[in-house]
Design a protein around this motif. Sequence first.
Motif, mmCIF file in Angstrom:
data_model
loop_
_atom_site.group_PDB
_atom_site.id
_atom_site.type_symbol
_atom_site.label_atom_id
_atom_site.label_comp_id
_atom_site.label_asym_id
_atom_site.label_seq_id
_atom_site.Cartn_x
_atom_site.Cartn_y
_atom_site.Cartn_z
ATOM 1 N N GLY A 90 0.841 -1.198 0.000
ATOM 2 C CA GLY A 90 0.000 0.000 0.000
ATOM 3 C C GLY A 90 0.873 1.245 0.000
ATOM 4 N N HIS A 91 0.543 2.186 0.867
ATOM 5 C CA HIS A 91 1.274 3.459 0.951
ATOM 6 C C HIS A 91 1.426 3.777 2.433
ATOM 7 C CE1 HIS A 91 1.228 8.055 -0.105
ATOM 8 N NE2 HIS A 91 2.431 7.624 0.215
ATOM 9 N N PHE A 92 2.656 3.689 2.933
ATOM 10 C CA PHE A 92 2.863 3.718 4.369
ATOM 11 C C PHE A 92 3.819 4.811 4.809
ATOM 12 C CE2 PHE A 92 1.868 -0.626 3.109
ATOM 13 C CZ PHE A 92 0.726 -0.821 3.863
ATOM 14 N N ARG A 147 9.956 8.418 6.270
ATOM 15 C CA ARG A 147 9.934 8.153 4.838
ATOM 16 C C ARG A 147 8.654 7.414 4.458
ATOM 17 N NH1 ARG A 147 15.027 8.712 2.325
ATOM 18 N NH2 ARG A 147 14.620 7.070 0.815
ATOM 19 N N HIS A 148 8.345 7.432 3.189
ATOM 20 C CA HIS A 148 7.164 6.726 2.683
ATOM 21 C C HIS A 148 7.610 5.449 1.958
ATOM 22 C CE1 HIS A 148 4.520 10.611 2.478
ATOM 23 N NE2 HIS A 148 5.154 10.462 3.631
ATOM 24 N N SER A 149 6.750 4.426 1.988
ATOM 25 C CA SER A 149 7.095 3.172 1.322
ATOM 26 C C SER A 149 5.836 2.509 0.785
ATOM 27 C CB SER A 149 7.799 2.232 2.305
ATOM 28 O OG SER A 149 8.098 1.002 1.678
ATOM 29 N N GLU A 200 9.334 13.213 -2.712
ATOM 30 C CA GLU A 200 9.682 12.472 -3.935
ATOM 31 C C GLU A 200 8.832 11.222 -4.094
ATOM 32 O OE1 GLU A 200 13.757 11.634 -3.183
ATOM 33 O OE2 GLU A 200 14.436 13.648 -3.723
ATOM 34 N N CYS A 201 7.814 11.050 -3.216
ATOM 35 C CA CYS A 201 7.067 9.791 -3.177
ATOM 36 C C CYS A 201 6.092 9.692 -4.362
ATOM 37 C CB CYS A 201 6.310 9.700 -1.861
ATOM 38 S SG CYS A 201 5.286 8.230 -1.748
ATOM 39 N N PRO A 202 6.252 8.659 -5.207
ATOM 40 C CA PRO A 202 5.352 8.506 -6.361
ATOM 41 C C PRO A 202 3.912 8.169 -5.947
ATOM 42 C CG PRO A 202 6.831 6.618 -6.196
ATOM 43 C CD PRO A 202 7.279 7.609 -5.158
ATOM 44 N N LEU A 203 3.765 7.550 -4.758
ATOM 45 C CA LEU A 203 2.423 7.188 -4.291
ATOM 46 C C LEU A 203 1.657 8.438 -3.868
ATOM 47 C CD1 LEU A 203 3.829 4.218 -2.252
ATOM 48 C CD2 LEU A 203 2.403 3.943 -4.276
ATOM 49 N N CYS A 204 2.376 9.406 -3.280
ATOM 50 C CA CYS A 204 1.753 10.695 -2.937
ATOM 51 C C CYS A 204 1.286 11.396 -4.216
ATOM 52 C CB CYS A 204 2.746 11.594 -2.196
ATOM 53 S SG CYS A 204 2.990 11.159 -0.464
ATOM 54 N N LYS A 205 2.140 11.314 -5.250
ATOM 55 C CA LYS A 205 1.793 11.985 -6.522
ATOM 56 C C LYS A 205 0.537 11.394 -7.134
ATOM 57 C CE LYS A 205 6.306 13.883 -7.575
ATOM 58 N NZ LYS A 205 7.452 13.168 -6.988
ATOM 59 N N PRO A 231 -4.082 7.458 -0.445
ATOM 60 C CA PRO A 231 -4.066 7.808 0.985
ATOM 61 C C PRO A 231 -2.942 7.065 1.717
ATOM 62 C CG PRO A 231 -6.284 7.191 0.269
ATOM 63 C CD PRO A 231 -5.355 6.867 -0.853
ATOM 64 N N ILE A 232 -2.274 7.767 2.641
ATOM 65 C CA ILE A 232 -1.155 7.147 3.360
ATOM 66 C C ILE A 232 -1.628 6.581 4.696
ATOM 67 C CG2 ILE A 232 -0.374 9.288 4.473
ATOM 68 C CD1 ILE A 232 2.539 8.243 3.832
ATOM 69 N N ILE A 233 -1.049 5.449 5.064
ATOM 70 C CA ILE A 233 -1.424 4.736 6.282
ATOM 71 C C ILE A 233 -0.233 4.732 7.224
ATOM 72 C CG2 ILE A 233 -2.124 2.468 7.219
ATOM 73 C CD1 ILE A 233 -4.238 3.425 5.369
HETATM 74 ZN ZN ZN Z 1 3.939 9.027 -0.082
#
Ligand code: ZN
Length: 192
Positions: free
Chosen positions: A19-21, A27-29, A172-177, A181-183
């Motif tokens: 997912g998006h964490f 940091r995001h992953s 720089e997170c592609p999931l944010c772009k 939604p972040i968990i």
């Molecule tokens: Zn992100």
Amino acid sequence: MDNANIFDIFLKTNALLNGHFLLTSGRHSNQYFQCALVLQYPQYNEIICKLIADYFKSYEIDTIISPAIGGICVGQEVARQLNKRFIFAERENNKMTLRRGFQIKPNEKILICEDVVTTGGSVFEVMDIIKENNAVTVGVGMIVDRSNSKVKFGVPQFSTLKLDVVSYQPDECPLCKENIPIIKPGSRKKAP
Ligand code: ZN
């Protein structure tokens, strides 16, 4: 039991989430991983540790050692399956050390077991303890190699699963772009 089935156990127990964490580092992953969620089920620990035990069963081993805390139930289970002694090392004043009367004899042949290796720091410290006691590290068995084989211990090493965990700076997170939604793991809530 192959890599795909091990992967399946991790997904089934929510130890590995896609997912998006938001990681504790900030940091995001796209992946979150918590090995303890697999190890809470002894039947899965037995299945996974059998791969480590099978890999090292032809080696001459006197004792299994693990760094506390994460490695303990791995080392204990591998030791049970190989019918060897099990001890653990733990941090005292931030230095990995043997306590509780645990001893290592000169020339003792020792297998290190760990749950997750990211930088290998704890395992290298346990190798130092073994060397200080004039004993021999015969190998390192781990459930997950998060370095995707980048960490080398200089002895035979085996992992049941290799993960190359990718993380990003928030900007720089592609999931944010993609506006996913972040968990924040563990909270079950969306991070603010
Ligand atoms: Zn992100």
